[in-house]
Scaffold this motif. Structure first.
Motif, PDB file in Angstrom:
ATOM      1  N   VAL A 120       0.831  -1.208   0.000  1.00 58.35           N
ATOM      2  CA  VAL A 120       0.000   0.000   0.000  1.00 58.35           C
ATOM      3  C   VAL A 120       0.866   1.259   0.000  1.00 58.35           C
ATOM      4  CG1 VAL A 120      -2.020  -1.087   1.034  1.00 58.35           C
ATOM      5  CG2 VAL A 120      -0.274  -0.117   2.528  1.00 58.35           C
ATOM      6  N   GLY A 121       2.083   1.168   0.517  1.00 58.14           N
ATOM      7  CA  GLY A 121       2.994   2.298   0.428  1.00 58.14           C
ATOM      8  C   GLY A 121       3.390   2.603  -1.006  1.00 58.14           C
ATOM      9  N   VAL A 122       3.623   1.563  -1.795  1.00 57.67           N
ATOM     10  CA  VAL A 122       3.943   1.751  -3.215  1.00 57.67           C
ATOM     11  C   VAL A 122       2.775   2.426  -3.940  1.00 57.67           C
ATOM     12  CG1 VAL A 122       4.362   0.513  -5.385  1.00 57.67           C
ATOM     13  CG2 VAL A 122       5.611  -0.127  -3.309  1.00 57.67           C
ATOM     14  N   ILE A 123       1.548   2.000  -3.637  1.00 53.06           N
ATOM     15  CA  ILE A 123       0.375   2.620  -4.258  1.00 53.06           C
ATOM     16  C   ILE A 123       0.294   4.099  -3.882  1.00 53.06           C
ATOM     17  CG2 ILE A 123      -2.163   2.643  -4.275  1.00 53.06           C
ATOM     18  CD1 ILE A 123      -0.848   0.445  -5.938  1.00 53.06           C
ATOM     19  N   GLY A 124       0.615   4.417  -2.628  1.00 49.92           N
ATOM     20  CA  GLY A 124       0.615   5.813  -2.214  1.00 49.92           C
ATOM     21  C   GLY A 124       1.603   6.646  -3.009  1.00 49.92           C
ATOM     22  N   ALA A 125       2.788   6.102  -3.274  1.00 50.22           N
ATOM     23  CA  ALA A 125       3.799   6.829  -4.049  1.00 50.22           C
ATOM     24  C   ALA A 125       3.342   7.036  -5.493  1.00 50.22           C
ATOM     25  CB  ALA A 125       5.120   6.066  -4.012  1.00 50.22           C
ATOM     26  N   ILE A 126       2.735   6.018  -6.082  1.00 50.66           N
ATOM     27  CA  ILE A 126       2.214   6.153  -7.451  1.00 50.66           C
ATOM     28  C   ILE A 126       1.126   7.227  -7.505  1.00 50.66           C
ATOM     29  CG2 ILE A 126       0.876   4.960  -9.247  1.00 50.66           C
ATOM     30  CD1 ILE A 126       2.370   2.399  -8.438  1.00 50.66           C
ATOM     31  N   ALA A 127       0.263   7.253  -6.491  1.00 43.81           N
ATOM     32  CA  ALA A 127      -0.805   8.245  -6.451  1.00 43.81           C
ATOM     33  C   ALA A 127      -0.253   9.662  -6.342  1.00 43.81           C
ATOM     34  CB  ALA A 127      -1.747   7.949  -5.294  1.00 43.81           C
ATOM     35  N   VAL A 128       0.863   9.835  -5.613  1.00 42.51           N
ATOM     36  CA  VAL A 128       1.497  11.149  -5.528  1.00 42.51           C
ATOM     37  C   VAL A 128       1.910  11.628  -6.917  1.00 42.51           C
ATOM     38  CG1 VAL A 128       3.536  12.384  -4.706  1.00 42.51           C
ATOM     39  CG2 VAL A 128       2.270  10.910  -3.140  1.00 42.51           C
ATOM     40  N   ALA A 129       2.528  10.749  -7.698  1.00 45.17           N
ATOM     41  CA  ALA A 129       2.956  11.110  -9.053  1.00 45.17           C
ATOM     42  C   ALA A 129       1.758  11.480  -9.925  1.00 45.17           C
ATOM     43  CB  ALA A 129       3.739   9.952  -9.672  1.00 45.17           C
ATOM     44  N   CYS A 130       0.687  10.714  -9.816  1.00 46.47           N
ATOM     45  CA  CYS A 130      -0.522  11.013 -10.600  1.00 46.47           C
ATOM     46  C   CYS A 130      -1.115  12.358 -10.209  1.00 46.47           C
ATOM     47  CB  CYS A 130      -1.566   9.920 -10.395  1.00 46.47           C
ATOM     48  SG  CYS A 130      -1.201   8.349 -11.185  1.00 46.47           S
ATOM     49  N   ALA A 131      -1.111  12.668  -8.908  1.00 50.23           N
ATOM     50  CA  ALA A 131      -1.688  13.925  -8.433  1.00 50.23           C
ATOM     51  C   ALA A 131      -0.901  15.121  -8.953  1.00 50.23           C
ATOM     52  CB  ALA A 131      -1.726  13.933  -6.904  1.00 50.23           C
ATOM     53  N   VAL A 132       0.426  15.030  -8.945  1.00 55.34           N
ATOM     54  CA  VAL A 132       1.255  16.134  -9.438  1.00 55.34           C
ATOM     55  C   VAL A 132       1.028  16.340 -10.932  1.00 55.34           C
ATOM     56  CG1 VAL A 132       3.624  16.900  -9.832  1.00 55.34           C
ATOM     57  CG2 VAL A 132       2.994  15.862  -7.643  1.00 55.34           C
ATOM     58  N   ALA A 133       1.020  15.265 -11.701  1.00 55.94           N
ATOM     59  CA  ALA A 133       0.803  15.374 -13.144  1.00 55.94           C
ATOM     60  C   ALA A 133      -0.589  15.925 -13.451  1.00 55.94           C
ATOM     61  CB  ALA A 133       0.986  14.009 -13.796  1.00 55.94           C
ATOM     62  N   PHE A 134      -1.581  15.503 -12.692  1.00 58.40           N
ATOM     63  CA  PHE A 134      -2.950  16.003 -12.885  1.00 58.40           C
ATOM     64  C   PHE A 134      -2.993  17.519 -12.761  1.00 58.40           C
ATOM     65  CE2 PHE A 134      -6.526  17.610 -10.363  1.00 58.40           C
ATOM     66  CZ  PHE A 134      -7.573  17.436 -11.251  1.00 58.40           C
ATOM     67  N   ARG A 135      -2.392  18.034 -11.702  1.00 64.70           N
ATOM     68  CA  ARG A 135      -2.457  19.486 -11.468  1.00 64.70           C
ATOM     69  C   ARG A 135      -1.721  20.261 -12.553  1.00 64.70           C
ATOM     70  NH1 ARG A 135      -3.375  23.794 -11.479  1.00 64.70           N
ATOM     71  NH2 ARG A 135      -3.815  25.307  -9.818  1.00 64.70           N
ATOM     72  N   LEU A 136      -0.633  19.702 -13.055  1.00 64.52           N
ATOM     73  CA  LEU A 136       0.130  20.396 -14.096  1.00 64.52           C
ATOM     74  C   LEU A 136      -0.566  20.370 -15.451  1.00 64.52           C
ATOM     75  CD1 LEU A 136       3.743  19.147 -13.247  1.00 64.52           C
ATOM     76  CD2 LEU A 136       2.762  21.406 -12.762  1.00 64.52           C
ATOM     77  N   LEU A 137      -1.349  19.325 -15.723  1.00 66.38           N
ATOM     78  CA  LEU A 137      -1.931  19.137 -17.052  1.00 66.38           C
ATOM     79  C   LEU A 137      -3.325  19.716 -17.216  1.00 66.38           C
ATOM     80  CD1 LEU A 137      -0.836  15.441 -17.789  1.00 66.38           C
ATOM     81  CD2 LEU A 137       0.000  17.508 -18.925  1.00 66.38           C
ATOM     82  N   LEU A 138      -4.153  19.690 -16.155  1.00 70.98           N
ATOM     83  CA  LEU A 138      -5.568  20.048 -16.331  1.00 70.98           C
ATOM     84  C   LEU A 138      -5.720  21.524 -16.698  1.00 70.98           C
ATOM     85  CD1 LEU A 138      -8.433  18.795 -16.062  1.00 70.98           C
ATOM     86  CD2 LEU A 138      -8.535  19.873 -13.810  1.00 70.98           C
ATOM     87  N   PRO A 139      -6.376  21.814 -17.838  1.00 70.21           N
ATOM     88  CA  PRO A 139      -6.581  23.218 -18.223  1.00 70.21           C
ATOM     89  C   PRO A 139      -7.467  23.953 -17.227  1.00 70.21           C
ATOM     90  CG  PRO A 139      -6.968  21.736 -20.085  1.00 70.21           C
ATOM     91  CD  PRO A 139      -6.865  20.884 -18.863  1.00 70.21           C
ATOM     92  N   ALA A 140      -7.221  25.246 -17.067  1.00 70.49           N
ATOM     93  CA  ALA A 140      -8.067  26.056 -16.186  1.00 70.49           C
ATOM     94  C   ALA A 140      -9.476  26.127 -16.768  1.00 70.49           C
ATOM     95  CB  ALA A 140      -7.481  27.453 -16.048  1.00 70.49           C
ATOM     96  N   PRO A 141     -10.505  26.036 -15.939  1.00 76.59           N
ATOM     97  CA  PRO A 141     -11.879  26.095 -16.450  1.00 76.59           C
ATOM     98  C   PRO A 141     -12.196  27.474 -17.017  1.00 76.59           C
ATOM     99  CG  PRO A 141     -11.867  26.139 -14.045  1.00 76.59           C
ATOM    100  CD  PRO A 141     -10.465  25.861 -14.474  1.00 76.59           C
ATOM    101  N   THR A 142     -12.970  27.493 -18.097  1.00 72.17           N
ATOM    102  CA  THR A 142     -13.364  28.762 -18.722  1.00 72.17           C
ATOM    103  C   THR A 142     -14.882  28.959 -18.734  1.00 72.17           C
ATOM    104  OG1 THR A 142     -13.359  27.691 -20.893  1.00 72.17           O
ATOM    105  CG2 THR A 142     -11.334  28.802 -20.215  1.00 72.17           C
ATOM    106  N   HIS A 143     -15.645  27.950 -18.319  1.00 74.54           N
ATOM    107  CA  HIS A 143     -17.105  28.063 -18.334  1.00 74.54           C
ATOM    108  C   HIS A 143     -17.709  27.874 -16.943  1.00 74.54           C
ATOM    109  CE1 HIS A 143     -16.076  27.204 -22.540  1.00 74.54           C
ATOM    110  NE2 HIS A 143     -17.186  27.856 -22.841  1.00 74.54           N
ATOM    111  N   PHE A 144     -16.873  27.978 -15.921  1.00 72.46           N
ATOM    112  CA  PHE A 144     -17.362  27.797 -14.551  1.00 72.46           C
ATOM    113  C   PHE A 144     -17.916  29.112 -14.018  1.00 72.46           C
ATOM    114  CE2 PHE A 144     -16.323  28.369 -10.007  1.00 72.46           C
ATOM    115  CZ  PHE A 144     -17.208  27.431  -9.475  1.00 72.46           C
ATOM    116  N   THR A 145     -19.075  29.045 -13.376  1.00 69.64           N
ATOM    117  CA  THR A 145     -19.670  30.188 -12.697  1.00 69.64           C
ATOM    118  C   THR A 145     -19.860  29.814 -11.232  1.00 69.64           C
ATOM    119  OG1 THR A 145     -20.850  30.859 -14.693  1.00 69.64           O
ATOM    120  CG2 THR A 145     -21.610  31.789 -12.605  1.00 69.64           C
ATOM    121  N   ALA A 146     -19.262  30.589 -10.342  1.00 71.25           N
ATOM    122  CA  ALA A 146     -19.334  30.273  -8.916  1.00 71.25           C
ATOM    123  C   ALA A 146     -20.768  30.324  -8.414  1.00 71.25           C
ATOM    124  CB  ALA A 146     -18.457  31.234  -8.122  1.00 71.25           C
TER     125      ALA A 146
END
Length: 430
Positions: free
Chosen positions: A199-225
């Protein structure tokens, strides 16, 4: 005055010359993302990685339950709480997290949720007892609640309607890859170094996925608060729960997940027993059948195009039921074929139902998706717990019986939907 002039005057008085009509303004182009367009690939890959991290973390202990049972000296029904607590925490918090996403934005909430979940994931291997492990898993599930509803709401706002089913299918495909890779990796790692390292290995893989997600996801342009006022939120939830179609879709998602949660919580125990007696690494590799779910989820849009939404749900339910019956066999190849059909049917049904929720909701999409996700993960918790209890009472046949009853529920609800649609058509043509 000449007659011609008089006639001309009368005509002019009776028929004034109208001003030329202004040309119609061209429709504004749809600026939302579409396949082949700018940002679509980055968005798809980012949400795919978010789906991988979500399911890898959420079900990180599922393939390891026999080892957890052995270390803590507990039965399957008790060890299954390490799965049920995570899915239950997600089910309880998905609606509040969706409300936060309406106020602070989808990308912000998804990023924060992943950050907390991966941090807890790095603490899970150090749990000194089963109650502490269950508590950490509950917190992890609650943190992950910010992902599913926010992701589908983000897609509904940022992707063109014709591409929505495909886009959601890719996110669901990321779920299947995360579930598969998490179980396969933990199986082989645990065989050599134990479940804690796994489960520690899975945690490390998830960290890598989380960092890549934040770097790749485009900023929303149609969101209204939106508003965080409880009265507004409750009004939106009440409106969704009063919609018969949405309620049917919520029930379908919960029942499909009851099957899936029960089967994959118990299958490890079955395969460690005679006549199979498989080692932990091989049992983990069984979860490679999740690749079938990746394909079926990503092609759900085409299935709906051919059969319609209800036809696709009938096909998914029939496929799942056939797989359950085949899994009763004492032959390992037939059991594997059964798991393939169960997995393919489940992921297709889930992709169809979840995309239908996004299309049906005309307002408060995050809340509509959150209610679906809540029902879905309540089904997972119920399947994990009831499936384990049924296995303890009646063996694998007991777990299969629970699954078949859930599929019967899916088919019955879809039949009710078909009749309701026909009645509505008759009223419209009367």
């Amino acid at each position: 005055m000449p007659a011609s002039t008089e006639a001309s005057t009368r005509v002019g008085a009776a028929s004034p010359v109208s001003a030329p009509e202004a040309p119609e303004a061209p429709a504004a182009p749809d600026s939302r993302m579409a396949p082949g367009g700018p940002g679509y690939r980055r968005m798809s890959f980012a949400l795919f990685l978010a789906g991988v991290a979500t399911f890898a973390l959420l079900y990180s202990t599922q393939a390891l339950l026999p080892l957890i049972s052995g270390e803590f000296g507990v039965a399957a029904s008790e060890a299954s709480w390490t799965v049920a607590a995570a899915t239950g925490g997600l089910a309880l918090f998905v609606l509040p997290m969706s409300a936060l996403s309406e106020r602070f934005g989808r990308r912000t909430v998804m990023t924060a949720s992943l950050a907390v979940a991966v941090t807890v994931g790095l603490l899970v291997p150090f749990a000194p007892s089963l109650p502490v492990l269950v508590a950490l898993r509950a917190v992890q599930g609650a943190a992950l609640a910010g992902l599913p509803a926010s992701a589908t709401a983000y897609l509904a706002e940022e992707v063109r309607p014709k591409a929505l089913v495909t886009a959601i299918g890719l996110f669901v495909a990321g779920n299947s890859v995360g579930g598969m890779s998490g179980r396969v990796i933990t199986g082989w790692v645990a065989q050599e170094w134990g479940w804690r390292v796994a489960v520690g290995v899975i945690g490390a893989i998830a960290v890598a996925c989380a960092v890549a997600f934040r770097l790749l996801l485009p900023a929303p342009t149609h969101f209204t608060a939106g508003s965080l006022r409880p009265r507004v939120l409750l009004g939106t939830v009440r409106a969704h729960l009063s919609n018969p179609l949405l309620c049917r879709l919520y029930a379908i998602g919960a029942l499909f997940m009851t099957v899936f949660g029960g089967v994959y919580t118990v299958i490890g125990y079955r395969l460690t027993e005679a006549p199979f007696s498989l080692p932990q690494g091989i049992i983990g590799s069984i979860f490679l059948v999740y690749l079938v779910g990746t394909v079926s989820a990503s092609t759900a849009g085409r299935l709906v195009g051919r059969l319609g939404r209800r036809g696709a749900l009938y096909a998914a339910g029939g496929t799942t039921a056939t797989g359950l019956v085949l899994s009763l066999a004492g032959s390992l190849p037939l059991v594997l074929l059964g798991l393939v059909l169960i997995t393919g049917g489940f992921f297709a049904g889930h992709a169809v139902a979840s995309s239908a929720v996004s299309k049906t909701a005309t307002h408060g999409r995050a809340q509509a998706s959150a209610l679906y996700q809540s029902a879905y993960y309540i089904g997972s918790s119920a399947g994990s717990t009831v499936g384990a209890l049924a296995f303890h009472a009646g063996g694998w046949a007991g777990t299969v019986t629970v699954g078949l009853l859930a599929v019967l529920g899916v088919v019955s609800i879809t039949v009710l939907g078909t009749r309701a649609a026909r009645a509505q058509q008759r009223l419209a043509t009367a």
